[in-house]
Design an enzyme around this catalytic site. Structure first.
Site, PDB file in Angstrom:
ATOM      1  N   GLY A  30       0.803  -1.216   0.000  1.00  0.00           N
ATOM      2  CA  GLY A  30       0.000   0.000   0.000  1.00  0.00           C
ATOM      3  C   GLY A  30       0.833   1.261   0.000  1.00  0.00           C
ATOM      4  O   GLY A  30       1.854   1.384  -0.683  1.00  0.00           O
ATOM      5  N   SER A  31       0.425   2.222   0.815  1.00  0.00           N
ATOM      6  CA  SER A  31       1.013   3.558   0.762  1.00  0.00           C
ATOM      7  C   SER A  31       2.427   3.644   1.309  1.00  0.00           C
ATOM      8  O   SER A  31       3.049   4.717   1.232  1.00  0.00           O
ATOM      9  CB  SER A  31       0.109   4.555   1.496  1.00  0.00           C
ATOM     10  OG  SER A  31      -1.034   4.836   0.717  1.00  0.00           O
ATOM     11  N   ILE A  32       2.979   2.563   1.819  1.00  0.00           N
ATOM     12  CA  ILE A  32       4.407   2.555   2.111  1.00  0.00           C
ATOM     13  C   ILE A  32       5.192   2.851   0.832  1.00  0.00           C
ATOM     14  O   ILE A  32       6.301   3.385   0.881  1.00  0.00           O
ATOM     15  CB  ILE A  32       4.804   1.200   2.731  1.00  0.00           C
ATOM     16  CG1 ILE A  32       4.224   1.092   4.149  1.00  0.00           C
ATOM     17  CG2 ILE A  32       6.312   1.014   2.757  1.00  0.00           C
ATOM     18  CD1 ILE A  32       4.420  -0.259   4.807  1.00  0.00           C
TER      19      ILE A  32
END
Length: 377
Positions: free
Chosen positions: A65-67
């Site tokens: 995801g947004s990592i």
């Protein structure tokens, strides 16, 4: 399923118990890695597949995801270091066709990185059923090949969430799709290949990359999406074309690679110390779940009784991941789960057992067993 650099001790047993607690609270499968200097603990609890009972394992791949945003931000900062870009340059100087006119002249690269651009999130337009908390769009878009420009147009064309540069910023994936287009414009290379060569490969991350198609080829878990109770029982979305969010949340990695990446980042081995200082320059931002967070450039800070930690978390359909690293303590924690959005709308104002169990795991992972801070959170 579990390894220790040294013989298992009381701290490791508490980590094992906390990880089991997340599984007992309702997550089908969860796995994690905790580092404290040379000491490494890894553990897994539950199943990767509810139908077969196949267990989760600590080395499995995960959609993180947004990592992904930290990786993209590091690639942008390296362009700044090479003198090809300025953080306070208007995005319209580089991509006037995507952000035209006065907005293109007012929105800077820094504002895209820290979500203060005022550009709206495109997801409700690409997935219209989300406005009613209905899953139809998730199934419709499973194999749809979006172009970044069409998603960016949705976000740029939507009502602005604020004036460029105003705070609190509003978290928006539109910003990071624009940064992906910016990197392609500057390097003449597909952004996925550039991020791999500029960030992933130098960091020595052997198990991290952008997926080539809808499937993860290496061992991984199924990924169960509940959509706040709208999908009951939760549905598997592990096979999914990630064009809907590639440079915002498209990476696949492992908990071990994530810990390695954030350690190298905070140690100044990914970007220069001055670039890291810019990444850690914080502004208030409203996250997608309504939390107010202290956000930098693709990186944000969490403060716990154990100290200050830097990192990111992220979700995609069916998967949730988090990674945190202490700049001074050297303590690190990365965890991956195969269930997301478990809380139902009518549960607002109350805590869910999974939330409580995750808080316990995070506390136990980040506390220093050499002090008295490892008491109950």
């Amino acid at each position: 399923m579990e390894s220790l650099v040294k013989e298992e001790n009381t701290s490791a047993k508490k980590l094992r118990s906390a990880l089991d607690g997340v599984h007992r609270a309702g997550v089908p499968g969860v796995f994690a890695e905790v580092r404290a200097g040379e000491r490494i603990w890894r553990g897994a609890a539950g199943v990767a597949d509810l139908e077969t009972g196949r267990p989760v394992e600590t080395g499995m791949r995960q959609r993180v995801g947004s990592i992904t945003k930290t990786f993209v931000s590091a690639a942008v900062l390296r362009q700044v270091e090479e003198g090809r870009l300025g953080l306070d340059e208007p995005i319209g100087d580089h991509l006037p066709q995507l952000v035209p006119g006065d907005r293109g002249r007012a929105i800077t690269v820094r504002m895209l990185l820290n979500h203060t651009s005022g550009l709206a999130e495109y997801l409700p337009y690409a997935f219209p059923s989300l406005k009613e908390f209905a899953p139809g769009s998730l199934d419709d878009n499973r194999f749809r090949q979006f172009r970044p420009a069409e998603l960016i147009e949705m976000g740029v064309g939507a009502p602005a969430t604020g004036e460029p540069g105003s705070t609190p910023g509003i978290y928006s994936n539109t910003n990071y799709l624009l940064l992906g287009e910016l990197l392609e414009h500057l390097t003449g290379t597909p952004v996925e290949a550039h991020v791999f060569r500029a960030v992933i490969e130098p960091a020595g991350l052997a198990n991290t990359g952008f997926p080539a198609g809808p499937r993860i080829e290496e061992p991984h878990s199924r990924m169960y999406e509940a959509l706040f109770g709208a999908i009951d029982p939760p549905r598997d979305y592990s096979v999914y074309t990630m064009s809907w969010v590639m440079t915002g949340a498209g990476l696949v990695s492992t908990v071990g690679d994530l810990n390695r990446f954030y350690r190298k980042l905070l140690d100044g081995e990914i970007v220069s110390p001055s670039s890291l200082t810019e990444m850690q320059r914080l502004v208030p931002v409203i996250a997608q779940d309504g939390r107010r967070i202290d956000y930098g450039l693709g990186l944000y800070k969490t403060e716990t009784p154990e100290g200050i930690f830097w990192g990111h978390d992220g979700t995609v359909w069916g998967a949730m991941t988090m990674a945190w690293a202490g700049a001074d303590s050297g303590r690190q924690f990365a965890a991956a789960m195969n269930l997301v959005r478990w809380r139902k709308p009518d549960a607002e104002g109350t805590t869910h057992p999974i939330d409580d169990a995750l808080a316990t795991l995070k506390h136990q992972a980040l506390c220093d067993p050499a002090t008295d801070l490892c008491s109950a959170p």
